[in-house]
Design a protein around this motif. Structure first.
Motif, PDB file in Angstrom:
ATOM      1  N   GLY A 197      -4.599  16.047  -9.382  1.00 18.44           N
ATOM      2  CA  GLY A 197      -3.221  16.465  -9.160  1.00 18.44           C
ATOM      3  C   GLY A 197      -2.282  15.276  -9.171  1.00 18.44           C
ATOM      4  N   LEU A 198      -1.002  15.577  -9.072  1.00 17.15           N
ATOM      5  CA  LEU A 198       0.016  14.536  -9.021  1.00 17.15           C
ATOM      6  C   LEU A 198       0.017  13.872  -7.650  1.00 17.15           C
ATOM      7  CD1 LEU A 198       2.986  16.305 -10.820  1.00 17.15           C
ATOM      8  CD2 LEU A 198       1.840  14.211 -11.569  1.00 17.15           C
ATOM      9  N   LEU A 199       0.165  12.570  -7.640  1.00 17.48           N
ATOM     10  CA  LEU A 199       0.233  11.834  -6.377  1.00 17.48           C
ATOM     11  C   LEU A 199       1.674  11.679  -5.947  1.00 17.48           C
ATOM     12  CD1 LEU A 199      -2.349   8.939  -6.888  1.00 17.48           C
ATOM     13  CD2 LEU A 199      -2.707  11.206  -5.945  1.00 17.48           C
ATOM     14  N   ASP A 200       1.887  11.685  -4.661  1.00 18.15           N
ATOM     15  CA  ASP A 200       3.192  11.413  -4.065  1.00 18.15           C
ATOM     16  C   ASP A 200       3.314   9.901  -3.943  1.00 18.15           C
ATOM     17  OD1 ASP A 200       5.401  11.007  -2.475  1.00 18.15           O
ATOM     18  OD2 ASP A 200       4.815  12.464  -0.945  1.00 18.15           O
ATOM     19  N   LEU A 201       4.138   9.290  -4.776  1.00 18.71           N
ATOM     20  CA  LEU A 201       4.241   7.831  -4.808  1.00 18.71           C
ATOM     21  C   LEU A 201       4.926   7.254  -3.579  1.00 18.71           C
ATOM     22  CD1 LEU A 201       5.020   7.189  -8.571  1.00 18.71           C
ATOM     23  CD2 LEU A 201       2.836   7.145  -7.384  1.00 18.71           C
ATOM     24  N   SER A 202       5.516   8.119  -2.755  1.00 23.66           N
ATOM     25  CA  SER A 202       6.149   7.610  -1.534  1.00 23.66           C
ATOM     26  C   SER A 202       5.141   7.401  -0.401  1.00 23.66           C
ATOM     27  CB  SER A 202       7.257   8.559  -1.071  1.00 23.66           C
ATOM     28  OG  SER A 202       6.702   9.794  -0.646  1.00 23.66           O
ATOM     29  N   ARG A 203       3.943   7.958  -0.563  1.00 24.24           N
ATOM     30  CA  ARG A 203       2.907   7.782   0.474  1.00 24.24           C
ATOM     31  C   ARG A 203       2.254   6.414   0.340  1.00 24.24           C
ATOM     32  NH1 ARG A 203      -1.212  12.635   0.643  1.00 24.24           N
ATOM     33  NH2 ARG A 203      -1.966  11.397   2.378  1.00 24.24           N
ATOM     34  N   PRO A 204       1.975   5.766   1.448  1.00 19.25           N
ATOM     35  CA  PRO A 204       1.270   4.478   1.395  1.00 19.25           C
ATOM     36  C   PRO A 204      -0.124   4.660   0.802  1.00 19.25           C
ATOM     37  CG  PRO A 204       2.179   4.869   3.588  1.00 19.25           C
ATOM     38  CD  PRO A 204       2.341   6.141   2.809  1.00 19.25           C
ATOM     39  N   ILE A 205      -0.546   3.705   0.007  1.00 17.20           N
ATOM     40  CA  ILE A 205      -1.849   3.783  -0.654  1.00 17.20           C
ATOM     41  C   ILE A 205      -2.981   3.849   0.363  1.00 17.20           C
ATOM     42  CG2 ILE A 205      -2.195   1.295  -0.939  1.00 17.20           C
ATOM     43  CD1 ILE A 205      -3.073   3.962  -3.550  1.00 17.20           C
ATOM     44  N   GLU A 206      -2.778   3.287   1.532  1.00 17.47           N
ATOM     45  CA  GLU A 206      -3.805   3.308   2.576  1.00 17.47           C
ATOM     46  C   GLU A 206      -4.147   4.734   3.001  1.00 17.47           C
ATOM     47  OE1 GLU A 206      -1.774  -0.270   2.074  1.00 17.47           O
ATOM     48  OE2 GLU A 206      -0.850   1.515   2.960  1.00 17.47           O
ATOM     49  N   GLU A 207      -3.180   5.639   2.913  1.00 17.49           N
ATOM     50  CA  GLU A 207      -3.428   7.040   3.261  1.00 17.49           C
ATOM     51  C   GLU A 207      -4.312   7.731   2.228  1.00 17.49           C
ATOM     52  OE1 GLU A 207       0.053   9.359   3.967  1.00 17.49           O
ATOM     53  OE2 GLU A 207       0.930   7.872   5.310  1.00 17.49           O
ATOM     54  N   LEU A 208      -4.328   7.203   1.024  1.00 13.59           N
ATOM     55  CA  LEU A 208      -5.041   7.846  -0.076  1.00 13.59           C
ATOM     56  C   LEU A 208      -6.380   7.200  -0.400  1.00 13.59           C
ATOM     57  CD1 LEU A 208      -2.016   8.054  -2.538  1.00 13.59           C
ATOM     58  CD2 LEU A 208      -2.797   9.837  -0.983  1.00 13.59           C
ATOM     59  N   SER A 209      -6.509   5.926  -0.102  1.00 13.64           N
ATOM     60  CA  SER A 209      -7.626   5.145  -0.630  1.00 13.64           C
ATOM     61  C   SER A 209      -9.013   5.659  -0.227  1.00 13.64           C
ATOM     62  CB  SER A 209      -7.481   3.674  -0.266  1.00 13.64           C
ATOM     63  OG  SER A 209      -7.498   3.513   1.132  1.00 13.64           O
ATOM     64  N   GLY A 210      -9.163   6.281   0.913  1.00 10.83           N
ATOM     65  CA  GLY A 210     -10.475   6.774   1.330  1.00 10.83           C
ATOM     66  C   GLY A 210     -10.963   7.969   0.541  1.00 10.83           C
ATOM     67  N   SER A 211     -10.031   8.725  -0.032  1.00 11.10           N
ATOM     68  CA  SER A 211     -10.429   9.939  -0.734  1.00 11.10           C
ATOM     69  C   SER A 211     -10.078   9.937  -2.218  1.00 11.10           C
ATOM     70  CB  SER A 211      -9.781  11.156  -0.061  1.00 11.10           C
ATOM     71  OG  SER A 211      -8.386  11.004  -0.029  1.00 11.10           O
ATOM     72  N   LEU A 212      -9.414   8.904  -2.686  1.00 12.76           N
ATOM     73  CA  LEU A 212      -9.003   8.824  -4.079  1.00 12.76           C
ATOM     74  C   LEU A 212     -10.101   8.204  -4.932  1.00 12.76           C
ATOM     75  CD1 LEU A 212      -6.517   9.447  -5.810  1.00 12.76           C
ATOM     76  CD2 LEU A 212      -5.707   7.138  -5.331  1.00 12.76           C
ATOM     77  N   ALA A 213     -10.480   8.878  -6.014  1.00  6.25           N
ATOM     78  CA  ALA A 213     -11.544   8.373  -6.892  1.00  6.25           C
ATOM     79  C   ALA A 213     -10.969   7.535  -8.030  1.00  6.25           C
ATOM     80  CB  ALA A 213     -12.359   9.527  -7.457  1.00  6.25           C
TER      81      ALA A 213
END
Length: 185
Positions: A101-117
């Motif tokens: 899906g599309l990522l929300d670029l306003s979210r810090p990458i740290e919030e995504l890094s654990g689940s982003l492949a």
């Protein structure tokens, strides 16, 4: 309006000869009565490394790890498609197909890094106003096919138009072998 085409691929038919969309593969991210938005997934920009444009996404960039030309609309804007790891109970907003899906670029990458492949970055997008895409479909400008997540993250985006057509059933597969200029056939 017919059913939403979000999550489908649009493959330029042989009717489209203008360079902007010639043999493009567009992944439709959103589609409703107001219009449609997608990104061209087979136009990597050679020499435009992800690290140069959005370095925080470099560790997740799938090969080729370059920026892609997402389409002719707002080419200074960035869109990022991400594929989530198959982890249960992790909220994965904005999914379009499978775990992508599309990522929300306003979210810090740290919030995504654990689940982003993995991710793919696009400069610009392809957009249609209400009814415009439907009119192009009536003119047989596009082939509409099911998307596979691996299409979006293909390591060989330059051959994606042909590769996707080759796996289609029946008559549609034969278009994969059409010469660039049908007049020389």
């Amino acid at each position: 309006m017919a059913d939403s085409l979000a999550g489908k691929l649009l493959l330029a038919s042989l009717r489209i000869t203008e360079p902007t969309f010639f043999r493009t593969v567009v992944f439709v991210c959103a589609h409703d009565a107001e219009g449609a938005l997608g990104v061209v997934i087979n136009r990597p920009l050679k020499g435009e490394a992800v690290a140069r444009h959005l370095p925080r996404f470099e560790p997740f960039a799938s090969e080729p790890a370059v920026l892609f030309s997402g389409g002719p609309v707002e080419t200074a804007a960035a869109l990022v498609l991400g594929r989530w790891k198959p982890i249960l109970d992790i909220p994965t907003p904005n999914l379009i197909v499978g775990r992508t899906g599309l990522l929300d670029l306003s979210r810090p990458i740290e919030e995504l890094s654990g689940s982003l492949a993995e991710v793919r970055l696009y400069a610009g997008y392809a957009g249609w106003t209400g009814g415009q895409l439907e009119a192009e479909l009536e003119q047989e400008s596009w082939f509409v096919v099911d998307a596979m997540e691996d299409d979006i993250f293909s390591a060989r985006p330059e051959t994606l138009w042909r590769d996707v057509l080759q796996r289609q059933p029946g008559r549609l597969a034969m278009f994969a072998y059409a010469p660039n200029d049908p007049g020389v056939n």
